[in-house]
Every structure is written in structure tokens, then in C-alpha cells.
Motif scaffolding. Structure first.
Motif, PDB file in Angstrom:
ATOM      1  N   UNK A 160       0.884  -1.460  -0.061  1.00  0.00           N
ATOM      2  CA  UNK A 160      -0.094  -0.038  -0.057  1.00  0.00           C
ATOM      3  C   UNK A 160       0.858   1.261   0.049  1.00  0.00           C
ATOM      4  N   UNK A 161       1.849   1.098   0.696  1.00  0.00           N
ATOM      5  CA  UNK A 161       2.928   2.221   0.589  1.00  0.00           C
ATOM      6  C   UNK A 161       3.879   2.526  -0.548  1.00  0.00           C
ATOM      7  N   UNK A 162       4.072   1.478  -1.395  1.00  0.00           N
ATOM      8  CA  UNK A 162       4.949   1.247  -2.494  1.00  0.00           C
ATOM      9  C   UNK A 162       4.528   2.448  -3.358  1.00  0.00           C
ATOM     10  N   UNK A 163       5.682   3.267  -3.757  1.00  0.00           N
ATOM     11  CA  UNK A 163       5.680   4.522  -4.694  1.00  0.00           C
ATOM     12  C   UNK A 163       4.940   4.337  -5.812  1.00  0.00           C
ATOM     13  N   UNK A 164       5.349   3.334  -6.405  1.00  0.00           N
ATOM     14  CA  UNK A 164       4.825   2.996  -7.933  1.00  0.00           C
ATOM     15  C   UNK A 164       3.511   2.376  -8.049  1.00  0.00           C
ATOM     16  N   UNK A 165       3.023   1.796  -6.876  1.00  0.00           N
ATOM     17  CA  UNK A 165       1.692   1.443  -6.679  1.00  0.00           C
ATOM     18  C   UNK A 165       0.680   2.725  -6.503  1.00  0.00           C
ATOM     19  N   UNK A 166       1.162   3.668  -5.654  1.00  0.00           N
ATOM     20  CA  UNK A 166       0.651   4.661  -5.383  1.00  0.00           C
ATOM     21  C   UNK A 166       0.316   5.841  -6.380  1.00  0.00           C
ATOM     22  N   UNK A 167       1.659   5.971  -7.183  1.00  0.00           N
ATOM     23  CA  UNK A 167       1.424   6.663  -8.537  1.00  0.00           C
ATOM     24  C   UNK A 167       0.528   5.965  -9.381  1.00  0.00           C
ATOM     25  N   UNK A 168       0.461   4.865  -9.499  1.00  0.00           N
ATOM     26  CA  UNK A 168      -0.453   4.055 -10.481  1.00  0.00           C
ATOM     27  C   UNK A 168      -1.845   4.231 -10.091  1.00  0.00           C
ATOM     28  N   UNK A 169      -2.164   4.129  -8.776  1.00  0.00           N
ATOM     29  CA  UNK A 169      -3.626   4.232  -8.562  1.00  0.00           C
ATOM     30  C   UNK A 169      -4.103   5.800  -8.550  1.00  0.00           C
ATOM     31  N   UNK A 170      -3.229   6.588  -8.255  1.00  0.00           N
ATOM     32  CA  UNK A 170      -3.636   8.078  -8.814  1.00  0.00           C
ATOM     33  C   UNK A 170      -3.992   8.408 -10.138  1.00  0.00           C
ATOM     34  N   UNK A 171      -3.272   7.531 -10.921  1.00  0.00           N
ATOM     35  CA  UNK A 171      -3.451   7.944 -12.565  1.00  0.00           C
ATOM     36  C   UNK A 171      -4.505   7.156 -13.179  1.00  0.00           C
TER      37      UNK A 171
END
Length: 172
Positions: A160-171
Motif C-alpha cells: 500500500x505504501x509502495x511508490x509505484x503502486x501509489x502513483x499508478x492508483x492516482x493515475x
């Protein structure tokens, strides 16, 4: 001497499908264009597997047999569809969705799981890709149920805190 219970081929097959069905459906979804085609593909492969059930000597070979039946069935379907497509001088106007986001998301998730420590990665794969229960994982790895639960909790928290997954969820 305790008697072993011999299940009929129908009962044995039903137990196998009940146990492995979700994992096999994920495989079918990776081959088919949509969920309903994936379900049809899995059903066709399971029918072929059922007719060959007595010939599959090793229980460990069953998943491979079903997967091969799915691949062969899908290849046959692609070939049938290919024959119905004819070249034309006119290209019709139509909107086509870009399905590459699915591949991109799968790649991002794969890399994020790869960054987890080995034990967490193993448990995430067993739980969410192989559909094993927490108790099955504990038994398989020889650890306590509490260890599995806490390790999975930490792994999901890291994801949940992974930067790549966070960016992907936002886009998306």
C-alpha cells in the motif's frame, strides 16, 4: 487396518475443481479477452480434463493438464476467429479501448511484489496468486497461523505504501 475411502471420479474431480477453480480461472482470464470468455474457456478445458481424468496419473499433473487444455482451446479459437476476418479497402471508424493498462498494472504489481522481502513475497504469492488459505500457507511453510497473518499484514502494508503502486492508483 483403517480402510481408505475411495472417491468416485466425479467426487474427485468436483473436489479438484472446488479447490483449484479460482487459480485456474485467473489463468483463463490471462488468455481470454473478458471474464465471460475466460469462464467459457475454463469450462471447455475442464470438460476435456474430466474425460481424460482417469489417464492423468499424477495429481500434481492435473493443473498442467488443465492449463494446456486452456491454451490449446484458446489457440483453436484464435484460429477460428482469424478465418472470419477478411481484408477490406475500407477501414470502419470505431473506438477501440487501449488494453495495455492491464499489462502495465500487472508489471507494476509484479515489480512491487519483487521488492518485498523473500518471506513476505512467498506468502503474498501463495495467498493471492495460488489462492491458498492462511492455514494452508502455515502448514505448507511449517509456521504458525499467527506468523502467516502478521507477515501478510506487513506485506500488504508495504504494498500500500509502495511508490509505484501509489502513483499508478492516482493515475488510473
Amino acid at each position: 487396518m483403517t480402510g481408505t475411502v475411495h472417491r468416485s471420479r466425479y467426487e474427485e474431480f468436483a473436489a479438484y475443481v472446488g479447490d483449484r477453480g479460482p487459480a485456474l480461472l485467473r489463468m483463463a482470464r490471462s488468455l481470454a479477452n473478458n471474464s465471460s470468455d475466460a469462464e467459457d474457456l475454463l469450462q471447455a478445458a475442464l470438460i476435456k480434463t474430466f474425460f481424460a481424468w482417469d489417464r492423468i496419473a499424477s495429481p500434481n499433473a492435473r493443473d498442467g493438464y488443465v492449463r494446456r487444455a486452456m491454451v490449446n482451446t484458446q489457440i483453436s479459437e484464435w484460429r477460428r476467429q482469424h478465418l472470419t476476418v477478411y481484408p477490406t479497402g475500407e477501414i470502419p471508424d470505431q473506438r477501440i479501448d487501449d488494453p495495455t493498462w492491464k499489462t502495465d498494472l500487472a508489471d507494476v504489481v509484479h515489480r512491487a511484489i519483487g521488492r518485498l522481502p523473500g518471506r513476505q513475497r512467498t506468502m503474498v504469492v501463495l495467498r493471492y496468486y495460488e489462492d491458498m488459505t492462511e492455514a494452508q500457507i502455515a502448514d505448507h511453510l511449517g509456521v504458525t497461523l499467527g506468523t502467516v497473518k502478521s507477515t501478510l499484514s506487513r506485506a500488504v502494508s508495504k504494498l500500500r505504501q509502495d511508490a509505484d503502486l501509489t502513483i499508478d492508483r492516482a493515475t488510473t
